[in-house]
Design a protein around this motif. Structure first.
Motif, PDB file in Angstrom:
ATOM      1  N   UNK A  90      10.751  11.470   0.247  1.00 43.01           N
ATOM      2  CA  UNK A  90       9.818  11.047  -0.976  1.00 43.01           C
ATOM      3  C   UNK A  90       8.972   9.717  -0.421  1.00 43.01           C
ATOM      4  N   UNK A  91       9.049   9.501   0.991  1.00 52.32           N
ATOM      5  CA  UNK A  91       8.497   8.011   1.237  1.00 52.32           C
ATOM      6  C   UNK A  91       6.890   8.352   1.379  1.00 52.32           C
ATOM      7  N   UNK A  92       6.242   7.407   1.152  1.00 54.35           N
ATOM      8  CA  UNK A  92       4.718   7.420   1.139  1.00 54.35           C
ATOM      9  C   UNK A  92       4.204   6.139   1.847  1.00 54.35           C
ATOM     10  N   UNK A  93       3.022   6.144   2.441  1.00 54.50           N
ATOM     11  CA  UNK A  93       2.249   4.969   2.946  1.00 54.50           C
ATOM     12  C   UNK A  93       0.780   5.499   2.671  1.00 54.50           C
ATOM     13  N   UNK A  94      -0.097   4.438   2.594  1.00 53.51           N
ATOM     14  CA  UNK A  94      -1.413   4.676   2.417  1.00 53.51           C
ATOM     15  C   UNK A  94      -2.145   4.355   3.799  1.00 53.51           C
ATOM     16  N   UNK A  95      -3.083   4.881   4.211  1.00 58.28           N
ATOM     17  CA  UNK A  95      -4.101   4.743   5.291  1.00 58.28           C
ATOM     18  C   UNK A  95      -5.533   4.491   4.752  1.00 58.28           C
ATOM     19  N   UNK A  96      -6.037   3.616   5.217  1.00 58.92           N
ATOM     20  CA  UNK A  96      -7.482   3.360   5.174  1.00 58.92           C
ATOM     21  C   UNK A  96      -8.432   3.857   6.150  1.00 58.92           C
ATOM     22  N   UNK A  97      -9.422   4.564   6.119  1.00 61.58           N
ATOM     23  CA  UNK A  97     -10.588   4.882   7.188  1.00 61.58           C
ATOM     24  C   UNK A  97     -11.673   4.277   6.768  1.00 61.58           C
ATOM     25  N   UNK A  98     -12.377   3.550   7.663  1.00 61.03           N
ATOM     26  CA  UNK A  98     -13.548   3.023   7.421  1.00 61.03           C
ATOM     27  C   UNK A  98     -14.807   3.668   7.828  1.00 61.03           C
ATOM     28  N   UNK A  99     -16.041   3.318   7.765  1.00 62.08           N
ATOM     29  CA  UNK A  99     -17.418   4.011   8.151  1.00 62.08           C
ATOM     30  C   UNK A  99     -17.336   3.838   9.292  1.00 62.08           C
ATOM     31  N   UNK A 100     -16.740   2.633  10.053  1.00 61.88           N
ATOM     32  CA  UNK A 100     -16.781   2.522  11.511  1.00 61.88           C
ATOM     33  C   UNK A 100     -15.750   3.184  12.376  1.00 61.88           C
ATOM     34  N   UNK A 101     -15.133   4.198  11.651  1.00 60.65           N
ATOM     35  CA  UNK A 101     -14.287   5.175  12.146  1.00 60.65           C
ATOM     36  C   UNK A 101     -13.102   4.443  12.978  1.00 60.65           C
ATOM     37  N   UNK A 102     -12.462   3.405  12.046  1.00 63.23           N
ATOM     38  CA  UNK A 102     -11.198   2.858  12.114  1.00 63.23           C
ATOM     39  C   UNK A 102     -10.236   3.066  11.258  1.00 63.23           C
ATOM     40  N   UNK A 103      -8.904   3.115  11.447  1.00 65.08           N
ATOM     41  CA  UNK A 103      -8.009   3.204  10.691  1.00 65.08           C
ATOM     42  C   UNK A 103      -7.167   1.864  10.375  1.00 65.08           C
ATOM     43  N   UNK A 104      -6.722   1.681   9.123  1.00 69.93           N
ATOM     44  CA  UNK A 104      -6.132   0.583   8.466  1.00 69.93           C
ATOM     45  C   UNK A 104      -4.855   1.042   7.794  1.00 69.93           C
ATOM     46  N   UNK A 105      -3.764   0.155   8.188  1.00 65.10           N
ATOM     47  CA  UNK A 105      -2.596   0.556   7.193  1.00 65.10           C
ATOM     48  C   UNK A 105      -2.824   0.036   5.796  1.00 65.10           C
ATOM     49  N   UNK A 106      -2.994   0.832   4.826  1.00 67.34           N
ATOM     50  CA  UNK A 106      -2.959   0.416   3.244  1.00 67.34           C
ATOM     51  C   UNK A 106      -1.766  -0.365   2.968  1.00 67.34           C
ATOM     52  N   UNK A 107      -2.189  -1.105   1.709  1.00 65.08           N
ATOM     53  CA  UNK A 107      -1.218  -1.936   1.200  1.00 65.08           C
ATOM     54  C   UNK A 107      -0.048  -1.343   0.592  1.00 65.08           C
TER      55      UNK A 107
END
Length: 132
Positions: A90-107
């Protein structure tokens, strides 16, 4: 919707067998399953597609822990192997995707552990997010 690109690794001839059976043939067993590269490529292809088509929206993707680890390694060029990153039930993490087509590891994340949290934090601060 069931998306085939985020399914678990294809174990091919080893599907339905035990890990004990798998480990009895160490010279060839890993050559007879889907590679980490293949798992990463298809998963990231799906994530890029869904992200580009849903800018500004929150999307929930549910998948297997092995795929979750492979995605992190590919998106952020992490120095660890799949086995070194811990993803519990049941693990999870968040990813964020920017309009510049870049991925970031969410908080936000839970039940996901990296071998060196300080190194991970430094990498996330010092690197430009991956463009894939």
């Amino acid at each position: 919707t069931i998306e085939q690109r985020i399914r678990e690794r294809d174990w091919m001839i080893w599907e339905g067998r035990t890990m004990k059976e798998f480990e009895t043939d160490p010279d060839t067993h890993w050559t007879q399953v889907e590679s980490d590269k293949s798992v990463r490529d298809r998963a990231v292809e799906f994530l890029n597609e869904i992200a580009k088509n849903n800018i500004g929206k929150n999307i929930l993707v549910v998948t297997h822990g092995g795929l979750m680890r492979n995605v992190l390694i590919r998106l952020f060029d992490l120095p660890w192997t799949v086995d070194e990153i811990r993803v519990g039930n049941a693990a999870f993490y968040t990813l964020e995707y920017s309009a510049e087509e870049k991925w970031m590891l969410g908080s936000e994340r839970d039940n996901v552990a990296f071998p060196d949290e300080a190194l991970l934090k430094a990498m996330m601060i010092s690197k430009t997010p991956a463009m894939v």
